[in-house]
Design an enzyme around this catalytic site. Structure first.
Site, mmCIF file in Angstrom:
data_model
loop_
_atom_site.group_PDB
_atom_site.id
_atom_site.type_symbol
_atom_site.label_atom_id
_atom_site.label_comp_id
_atom_site.label_asym_id
_atom_site.label_seq_id
_atom_site.Cartn_x
_atom_site.Cartn_y
_atom_site.Cartn_z
ATOM 1 N N SER A 113 5.626 1.036 2.900
ATOM 2 C CA SER A 113 6.712 0.343 3.107
ATOM 3 C C SER A 113 6.771 -0.705 3.833
ATOM 4 O O SER A 113 7.638 -1.120 4.977
ATOM 5 C CB SER A 113 7.853 1.107 3.762
ATOM 6 O OG SER A 113 8.584 2.285 2.947
ATOM 7 N N ASP A 121 13.261 4.667 3.077
ATOM 8 C CA ASP A 121 12.273 3.737 3.736
ATOM 9 C C ASP A 121 12.997 3.165 4.792
ATOM 10 O O ASP A 121 12.667 2.981 5.931
ATOM 11 C CB ASP A 121 11.661 2.576 2.779
ATOM 12 C CG ASP A 121 11.104 3.243 1.594
ATOM 13 O OD1 ASP A 121 10.756 4.500 1.743
ATOM 14 O OD2 ASP A 121 10.708 2.663 0.584
ATOM 15 N N ALA A 174 0.799 -1.016 0.101
ATOM 16 C CA ALA A 174 -0.020 -0.183 -0.102
ATOM 17 C C ALA A 174 0.769 1.185 -0.013
ATOM 18 O O ALA A 174 0.374 2.316 0.061
ATOM 19 C CB ALA A 174 -0.891 0.101 1.332
HETATM 20 C C1 GLA Z 1 10.012 4.506 -2.443
HETATM 21 C C2 GLA Z 1 11.499 4.369 -2.238
HETATM 22 C C3 GLA Z 1 12.296 5.423 -1.497
HETATM 23 C C4 GLA Z 1 11.798 6.909 -2.012
HETATM 24 C C5 GLA Z 1 10.284 6.864 -2.252
HETATM 25 C C6 GLA Z 1 10.018 8.201 -2.976
HETATM 26 O O1 GLA Z 1 9.429 4.526 -1.252
HETATM 27 O O2 GLA Z 1 11.662 3.058 -1.755
HETATM 28 O O3 GLA Z 1 13.629 5.287 -1.374
HETATM 29 O O4 GLA Z 1 12.794 6.981 -3.185
HETATM 30 O O5 GLA Z 1 9.781 5.850 -2.941
HETATM 31 O O6 GLA Z 1 10.227 9.297 -1.927
#
Ligand code: GLA
Length: 371
Positions: free
Chosen positions: A117, A163, A114
Site C-alpha cells: 500500500s 488500505d 510491492a
Molecule cells: C487492495 C485494495 C483493498 C483490498 C485489497 C484486497 O489492496 O486497495 O481495498 O480490496 O486489495 O483485500
C-alpha cells in the site's frame, strides 16, 4: 532499512536543493500496511484485519506565498503525483480550504508497488500533512475516506477502504479489526510471543492487478444480484449458505471465497485474542488456498513463496497479502529459526522463479504523525 532520523535528514537536504533555502519544512509520516486476513472482502461488506507498518512515506511540506501547489518525490517516477493531487482534490471537494499554495517533497522507505500500500501511505501522509499544516483538523477516519475517494475517483482504482483505513488508524503493536460495512472497529493486540511476522516480497510486478481487481468486483456484484431479494442479504460477505443457489460456477467460487474468508477472519480474531497462534497460522494457509483456487488472484510466484514457507519447520502459516497478482506474502515464523527460514526460502524461490525475492521484518507501526 534506513531509520527515521536518516530519512528525515535526507529529505530536509533534498528539500533545500529542490526548493531553495528558507523556513524549514515540516515533515509528516504515514506507514504502509499488511492485511493479516480478510482479503478481497472489504468491498463485499466483510471484516478485515490489517495493521500499519513502520515502513512508510514521509512528506515534507512548506506553505508558499502564492497559490501554486508544487510536487516532487525522491525515487518515484511516472505519474506518482496523481495520488497527492487526488487527495488535494478530495479535501477541497469536501469543503476544506487551503489558504495558500505549498511545496511538497515525498520520500520514504516503503517499497513501491510491492503490495504494501505505498499508494494509500502516500495519500494518507499527504492528507495528514495538509490537515496539520493548514489547521484543518480532519479526523483520521475522514482522512481514510477522503483518500479512498481520491483513489476511486481521481486515480481510477475502484479499491475498498482497507488500505487507507489501516494506514490512517494504525497503532503500535495493534491490528485493526474493521467491519467494512459499518466502519466500526476494534484494536487487537499483536501478542506474537516467540514468533514474528515476516514479509516476503516476490518482486513480481503486479501488472494485471487493477484490471483483474475491477473484474473481481464486478463478479461479486453479479453474485450478490443472483441471491439478493428485497435488499437481503445486504452484502456478499454476510450471504452464508444463500450462495449455494448460485448456478454460474465462476460466480459461485468467487462467492465461496468471500463467505469463507469472512468466517476465517472472525475466527482469526478470536484466536489471536487468546494467543492461539498455531490455529491462526492454519487459517492463513487456508486463506491463501481460497484466494488461489476460488478467487483466482494469486500467481505462480506467490504460490511458490507460500509453498516453500509451508515446508519449513517453525513456520506457523503463510499467505499472500493485498490485491494479489504479485506483491508480498506474510508469514508467521518462530523467531529462533527465522534467519535460516529466510535464507532457505529465498534461495529455493530464486531457483524456481529466477527472481531475487526479499524479506522485511514486519514491525507493526504507529499512527500518522509529525516527525
Ligand atoms: C487492495 C485494495 C483493498 C483490498 C485489497 C484486497 O489492496 O486497495 O481495498 O480490496 O486489495 O483485500
Amino acid at each position: 532499512m534506513e531509520n527515521t532520523i536518516t530519512i528525515k535528514q535526507r529529505l530536509l537536504e533534498a528539500f533545500n536543493v529542490v526548493y531553495l533555502h528558507g523556513v524549514a519544512p515540516r515533515i509528516f509520516f504515514a506507514g504502509g500496511r499488511v492485511n493479516l486476513i480478510g482479503e478481497h472482502i472489504d468491498y463485499n461488506g466483510g471484516h478485515v484485519l490489517p495493521c500499519a507498518l513502520d515502513l512508510g512515506t514521509y512528506v515534507a511540506i512548506r506553505t508558499r506565498h502564492d497559490q501554486r501547489k508544487v510536487y516532487h518525490a525522491l525515487g518515484a517516477t511516472g505519474d506518482w503525483d496523481k495520488y497527492p493531487r487526488g487527495v488535494v482534490n478530495a479535501i477541497l471537494q469536501a469543503g476544506y480550504k487551503l489558504n495558500s499554495g505549498f511545496d511538497l517533497l515525498v520520500g520514504g522507505d516503503l517499497p513501491l508497488g510491492a503490495g504494501l500500500s505505498s499508494s494509500a501511505s502516500l495519500e494518507v501522509a499527504t492528507a495528514f500533512a495538509l490537515s496539520s499544516t493548514f489547521g484543518l483538523d480532519i479526523p483520521l477516519v475522514e482522512i481514510a475516506r477522503l483518500c479512498q475517494k481520491a483513489e476511486n475517483e481521481y486515480v481510477g482504482v475502484n479499491c475498498g477502504i482497507l488500505d487507507q483505513f489501516a494506514v490512517a488508524m494504525g497503532k503500535d503493536s495493534q491490528a485493526i479489526y474493521l467491519d467494512t460495512n459499518t466502519l466500526e472497529y476494534e484494536y487487537v493486540p499483536m501478542n506474537l510471543g516467540e514468533h514474528e511476522l515476516l514479509i516476503f516480497d516476490t518482486k513480481k510486478k503486479r501488472e494485471l492487478a487493477s484490471s483483474k481487481y475491477n473484474e473481481r468486483r464486478d463478479e461479486c456484484e453479479q453474485a450478490l444480484k443472483c441471491i439478493q431479494r428485497d435488499g437481503v442479504p445486504n452484502s456478499l460477505a454476510s450471504a452464508g449458505d444463500l450462495i449455494d443457489s448460485i448456478t454460474n460456477p465462476i460466480l459461485y467460487r468467487r462467492a465461496k471465497h468471500v463467505v469463507s474468508e469472512e468466517a476465517r477472519t472472525k475466527k482469526a480474531v478470536a484466536l489471536l485474542k487468546c494467543c492461539d497462534l498455531g490455529a491462526y497460522g492454519r487459517l492463513m494457509n487456508l486463506s491463501h488456498l481460497s484466494l488461489k483456487n476460488d478467487y483466482e488472484v494469486s500467481c505462480f510466484e506467490l504460490d511458490t513463496m507460500c509453498e516453500q514457507l509451508w515446508q519449513c519447520d517453525g513456520v506457523l502459516g503463510a499467505r499472500m497479502t493485498g490485491a494479489g497478482f504479485g506483491g508480498c506474502v506474510i508469514a508467521l515464523v518462530k523467531k529462533s529459526v527465522s534467519e535460516s527460514v529466510v535464507e532457505r526460502v529465498l534461495a529455493a524461490y530464486k531457483d524456481i522463479t529466477h527472481l531475487e525475492g526479499l524479506c522485511y521484518r514486519c514491525t507493526v507501526g504507529g499512527e500518522p504523525r509529525e516527525i
